[in-house]
Design a protein around this motif. Sequence first.
Motif, mmCIF file in Angstrom:
data_model
loop_
_atom_site.group_PDB
_atom_site.id
_atom_site.type_symbol
_atom_site.label_atom_id
_atom_site.label_comp_id
_atom_site.label_asym_id
_atom_site.label_seq_id
_atom_site.Cartn_x
_atom_site.Cartn_y
_atom_site.Cartn_z
ATOM 1 N N HIS A 203 0.822 -1.213 0.000
ATOM 2 C CA HIS A 203 0.000 0.000 0.000
ATOM 3 C C HIS A 203 0.859 1.267 0.000
ATOM 4 N N GLN A 204 1.973 1.196 -0.711
ATOM 5 C CA GLN A 204 2.892 2.333 -0.788
ATOM 6 C C GLN A 204 2.495 3.262 -1.926
ATOM 7 N N LYS A 205 2.497 4.556 -1.657
ATOM 8 C CA LYS A 205 2.414 5.541 -2.725
ATOM 9 C C LYS A 205 3.835 5.920 -3.093
ATOM 10 N N ILE A 206 4.155 5.795 -4.357
ATOM 11 C CA ILE A 206 5.540 5.843 -4.808
ATOM 12 C C ILE A 206 5.753 7.038 -5.734
ATOM 13 N N GLU A 207 6.880 7.695 -5.546
ATOM 14 C CA GLU A 207 7.206 8.863 -6.363
ATOM 15 C C GLU A 207 7.422 8.467 -7.824
ATOM 16 N N MET A 208 7.090 9.401 -8.720
ATOM 17 C CA MET A 208 7.346 9.193 -10.143
ATOM 18 C C MET A 208 8.847 9.186 -10.380
ATOM 19 N N THR A 209 9.292 8.326 -11.276
ATOM 20 C CA THR A 209 10.691 8.264 -11.680
ATOM 21 C C THR A 209 10.766 8.273 -13.204
ATOM 22 N N ALA A 210 11.968 8.299 -13.724
ATOM 23 C CA ALA A 210 12.183 8.174 -15.164
ATOM 24 C C ALA A 210 13.493 7.399 -15.362
ATOM 25 N N PRO A 211 13.645 6.694 -16.476
ATOM 26 C CA PRO A 211 12.657 6.592 -17.536
ATOM 27 C C PRO A 211 11.628 5.502 -17.266
ATOM 28 N N VAL A 212 10.528 5.560 -17.994
ATOM 29 C CA VAL A 212 9.650 4.408 -18.156
ATOM 30 C C VAL A 212 10.150 3.701 -19.409
ATOM 31 N N ILE A 213 10.377 2.404 -19.306
ATOM 32 C CA ILE A 213 10.942 1.693 -20.451
ATOM 33 C C ILE A 213 9.946 0.667 -20.987
ATOM 34 N N ALA A 214 10.051 0.411 -22.270
ATOM 35 C CA ALA A 214 9.236 -0.608 -22.930
ATOM 36 C C ALA A 214 10.175 -1.567 -23.650
ATOM 37 N N GLN A 215 10.162 -2.821 -23.237
ATOM 38 C CA GLN A 215 10.946 -3.839 -23.916
ATOM 39 C C GLN A 215 10.116 -4.354 -25.095
ATOM 40 N N VAL A 216 10.699 -4.282 -26.268
ATOM 41 C CA VAL A 216 9.972 -4.563 -27.509
ATOM 42 C C VAL A 216 10.550 -5.799 -28.188
ATOM 43 N N LEU A 217 9.678 -6.750 -28.447
ATOM 44 C CA LEU A 217 10.042 -7.907 -29.263
ATOM 45 C C LEU A 217 9.234 -7.812 -30.547
ATOM 46 N N PRO A 218 9.837 -7.282 -31.623
ATOM 47 C CA PRO A 218 9.078 -7.036 -32.856
ATOM 48 C C PRO A 218 8.521 -8.313 -33.455
ATOM 49 N N SER A 219 7.432 -8.148 -34.201
ATOM 50 C CA SER A 219 6.801 -9.280 -34.874
ATOM 51 C C SER A 219 7.608 -9.663 -36.112
ATOM 52 N N ASP A 220 7.221 -10.783 -36.711
ATOM 53 C CA ASP A 220 7.895 -11.257 -37.919
ATOM 54 C C ASP A 220 7.342 -10.625 -39.193
ATOM 55 N N GLY A 221 6.352 -9.766 -39.064
ATOM 56 C CA GLY A 221 5.767 -9.145 -40.246
ATOM 57 C C GLY A 221 4.802 -8.047 -39.860
ATOM 58 N N PRO A 222 4.374 -7.229 -40.841
ATOM 59 C CA PRO A 222 3.532 -6.063 -40.542
ATOM 60 C C PRO A 222 2.146 -6.401 -40.024
ATOM 61 N N PHE A 223 1.680 -7.628 -40.252
ATOM 62 C CA PHE A 223 0.322 -7.990 -39.830
ATOM 63 C C PHE A 223 0.312 -8.919 -38.620
ATOM 64 N N PHE A 224 1.481 -9.056 -37.973
ATOM 65 C CA PHE A 224 1.584 -9.875 -36.776
ATOM 66 C C PHE A 224 1.841 -8.970 -35.577
ATOM 67 N N LYS A 225 1.349 -9.370 -34.426
ATOM 68 C CA LYS A 225 1.485 -8.551 -33.228
ATOM 69 C C LYS A 225 2.886 -8.666 -32.637
#
Length: 234
Positions: free
Chosen positions: A104-126
């Motif tokens: 139940h901790q309220k936590i201070e904002m930090t930076a950066p927020v990161i997004a780990q990306v595993l790209p799809s094998d093609g434009p129509f795949f997620k």
Amino acid sequence: MVAGLSFFKLSFLLSLLSGGSDLLLLGPGAGSGPAQIGKFPPSCNRIECPSYELVHSGNGYEIRRYNTTAWVSTKPIQDLSFVDATISASFQLFAYIQGKNEYHQKIEMTAPVIAQVLPSDGPFFKSSFVLSFYVPKKYQPDPAPAEDLHIQKWSPRYVAVRQFGGFVSNDGLGEEAAALDSSLKGTAWANAIAKSKKEGGVASDSAYTVAQYNSPYEFTGRVNEIWFPFEMDV
């Protein structure tokens, strides 16, 4: 006042993750800016960011060494859109820092927020996206657990970094990652990155991490980064 701070935290998270919406507001030409090296993120003057040692500065990239860090991360999200996936995930992280965690901790904002990306094998795949919040230093020894989130504890590691400006959008991220890869070709860093991906079981050589630092109200001097984390025998 508390409500105002809560709104700021949510706005900050959404601004880091909603480049597409900001681009609509700002108009043409507000997308990713030119590559930049060594620019200090302005937000790190105001909120906590992980510290690092600059190991090497090359042509279009930096090599940094980060100490042990803890991150609170979402489950992998499958989506065609970086912006859509990370906006959805940001609400989970916002609830976490507002106290929806086992301590139940309220936590201070930090930076950066990161997004780990595993790209799809093609434009129509997620593609697959994991969004992570840097845990403030005082909570690093024992980050609060939370439902549907998990703690990533990074051992000391190196990160190859390419900086770019503007608001992050769906377009251009792949090109920025490819540019970082190209600038590292033929270096010992590239070999270490490839080895780390193989040993870490990363499913794609094109995986990368996006780090975003700025608040929604900073329209100039924005700093974003592409990261290739890796380990290296020294």
